[in-house]
Write a protein that holds these residues in place. Structure first.
Motif, short mmCIF file in Angstrom:
data_model
loop_
_atom_site.label_atom_id
_atom_site.label_comp_id
_atom_site.label_asym_id
_atom_site.label_seq_id
_atom_site.Cartn_x
_atom_site.Cartn_y
_atom_site.Cartn_z
N LEU A 144 0.83 -1.21 0.00
CA LEU A 144 0.00 0.00 0.00
C LEU A 144 0.86 1.26 0.00
N ALA A 145 1.94 1.24 0.78
CA ALA A 145 2.81 2.42 0.87
C ALA A 145 3.50 2.71 -0.45
N ASN A 146 3.63 1.71 -1.31
CA ASN A 146 4.35 1.88 -2.58
C ASN A 146 3.43 1.97 -3.79
N LEU A 147 2.15 2.16 -3.57
CA LEU A 147 1.23 2.38 -4.68
C LEU A 147 1.57 3.70 -5.38
N THR A 148 1.34 3.75 -6.67
CA THR A 148 1.78 4.89 -7.48
C THR A 148 0.61 5.63 -8.12
N VAL A 149 0.94 6.74 -8.78
CA VAL A 149 -0.06 7.46 -9.57
C VAL A 149 -0.54 6.58 -10.73
N ALA A 150 0.36 5.78 -11.28
CA ALA A 150 -0.04 4.86 -12.36
C ALA A 150 -1.05 3.84 -11.85
N ASP A 151 -0.87 3.35 -10.63
CA ASP A 151 -1.86 2.44 -10.05
C ASP A 151 -3.21 3.14 -9.93
N ALA A 152 -3.18 4.40 -9.50
CA ALA A 152 -4.42 5.15 -9.38
C ALA A 152 -5.10 5.33 -10.73
N GLU A 153 -4.32 5.66 -11.76
CA GLU A 153 -4.88 5.85 -13.09
C GLU A 153 -5.58 4.59 -13.58
N LEU A 154 -4.94 3.45 -13.41
CA LEU A 154 -5.53 2.19 -13.84
C LEU A 154 -6.75 1.83 -13.00
N ALA A 155 -6.68 2.08 -11.70
CA ALA A 155 -7.83 1.81 -10.84
C ALA A 155 -9.00 2.72 -11.19
N PHE A 156 -8.71 3.99 -11.48
CA PHE A 156 -9.77 4.92 -11.86
C PHE A 156 -10.46 4.44 -13.14
N ARG A 157 -9.66 4.01 -14.12
CA ARG A 157 -10.25 3.50 -15.37
C ARG A 157 -11.11 2.26 -15.09
N ALA A 158 -10.63 1.42 -14.19
CA ALA A 158 -11.38 0.22 -13.86
C ALA A 158 -12.70 0.56 -13.19
N ILE A 159 -12.67 1.51 -12.26
CA ILE A 159 -13.90 1.90 -11.55
C ILE A 159 -14.90 2.50 -12.53
N ALA A 160 -14.42 3.36 -13.43
CA ALA A 160 -15.31 3.94 -14.44
C ALA A 160 -15.89 2.86 -15.35
N VAL A 197 -12.57 9.69 -10.46
CA VAL A 197 -12.19 8.56 -11.32
C VAL A 197 -12.46 8.85 -12.79
N HIS A 198 -13.22 9.91 -13.09
CA HIS A 198 -13.48 10.25 -14.48
C HIS A 198 -12.43 11.20 -15.05
N ALA A 199 -11.45 11.57 -14.25
CA ALA A 199 -10.39 12.47 -14.68
C ALA A 199 -9.04 11.78 -14.50
N PRO A 200 -8.00 12.26 -15.18
CA PRO A 200 -6.67 11.67 -14.99
C PRO A 200 -6.23 11.72 -13.53
N ALA A 201 -5.58 10.68 -13.08
CA ALA A 201 -5.12 10.62 -11.69
C ALA A 201 -4.02 11.65 -11.44
N ARG A 202 -4.10 12.30 -10.29
CA ARG A 202 -3.07 13.28 -9.92
C ARG A 202 -2.37 12.89 -8.63
#
Length: 287
Positions: free
Chosen positions: A116-132, A147-152
């Motif tokens: 969890l401590a090493n999760l990245t912005v790229a992980d967030a981007e992929l998770a956001f796409r998955a949730i959408a 989740v409808h916008a690029p992860a920041r």
């Protein structure tokens, strides 16, 4: 101990097997308001959930993937075989648990904390796409982690922002506190008392539903409806004490199941947590 599990032949097959077992046991449990082998519901069937588990198990267990890659690929596989969102919450819980199990070394929760401590912005981007892609009911838009916008932000930071309104997100923010501090001990207690896995899962489901308002229900219907569910589940929880360990009969659970489904409410987050707890329980049995 009733919950003993054999050491898997290799980590990947062990993770896949534990995940499938957790999904199957959860479907055998009569969980009021959710889909299970005793009754379908909300336009979904057991067959869709079983197909989802089979399609996503090898993805979650595949070595070399990031958490975000596991989540996104598994959601896409689910959509392909089920045509709807059967398991988004399950996948969000299972992906970091699988990552931790595959890493090896130390306790599962310690490894999970590192993941969890090493999760990245790229992980967030992929998770956001998955949730959408999954299109969960009641999904809104949130400043900073929409989740409808690029992860920041990283996936952990995004989950921390959402933890007060989503119980799955809260697991990321607390190193899966509900899973390791409530769920796994509850399962172990009932298994040691002689319950089978499906019955232990039912009792855990009631424990969560009676103590924590379901965030999926809150998003769809509001806190008042979620509190009504919690109150109804509390009536069953009062009987779930050691000297009356198995008084939660299937008939009482079935009655509540019909009542919840008649009112159109689905405590989906609570069911997802049960799968996460079962998965963690089995993964913890291995060195």
């Amino acid at each position: 101990m009733t919950g003993w599990a054999p050491i898997p032949p290799d980590p990947a097959s062990g993770v896949a097997g534990a995940y499938r077992a957790a999904c199957h046991v959860e479907l055998r449990a009569l969980k009021p308001g959710n889909v299970h082998i005793h009754a379908d519901g909300h336009g979904m069937t057991v067959a869709q959930f079983l197909a989802s588990a089979d399609a996503t198990a090898p993805i979650l267990a595949q070595p070399g993937l990031s958490v975000g890659e596991r989540i996104h690929a598994a959601v896409a596989a689910t959509r392909a075989v089920a045509g709807c969102n059967t398991n988004l919450g399950i996948l969000l819980l299972a992906a970091p648990l699988a990552q931790a199990a595959l890493a090896g070394g130390g306790s599962l929760r310690d490894r999970l904390g590192h993941v969890l401590a090493n999760l990245t912005v790229a992980d967030a981007e992929l998770a956001f796409r998955a949730i959408a892609l999954a299109e969960p009911a009641g999904l809104g838009r949130v400043e900073g982690a929409d989740v409808h916008a690029p992860a920041r932000v990283t996936l952990l930071a995004a989950m921390r922002e959402a933890q007060d309104r989503d119980r799955i997100a809260r697991q990321y923010a607390t190193d899966f506190a509900d899973v390791f501090e409530t769920g796994v001990p509850c399962l172990r207690r009932w298994l040691d008392a002689g319950a089978g896995f499906a019955q232990a899962a039912e009792l855990l489901y009631v424990e969560f539903l009676a103590t924590v308002p379901d965030s999926h229900v809150i998003r769809k219907y509001g806190l008042e409806r979620a509190e009504w569910l919690r109150s109804r589940a509390s009536e069953l929880r009062e009987d779930a004490v050691p000297d009356r360990a198995f008084t939660l009969t299937r008939s009482r659970l079935a009655e509540l199941d019909r009542e919840f489904k008649y009112n159109g409410v689905n405590p989906g987050t609570t069911a997802d947590l049960v799968v996460g707890c079962l998965l963690a329980f089995w993964l913890m049995q291995w060195p």
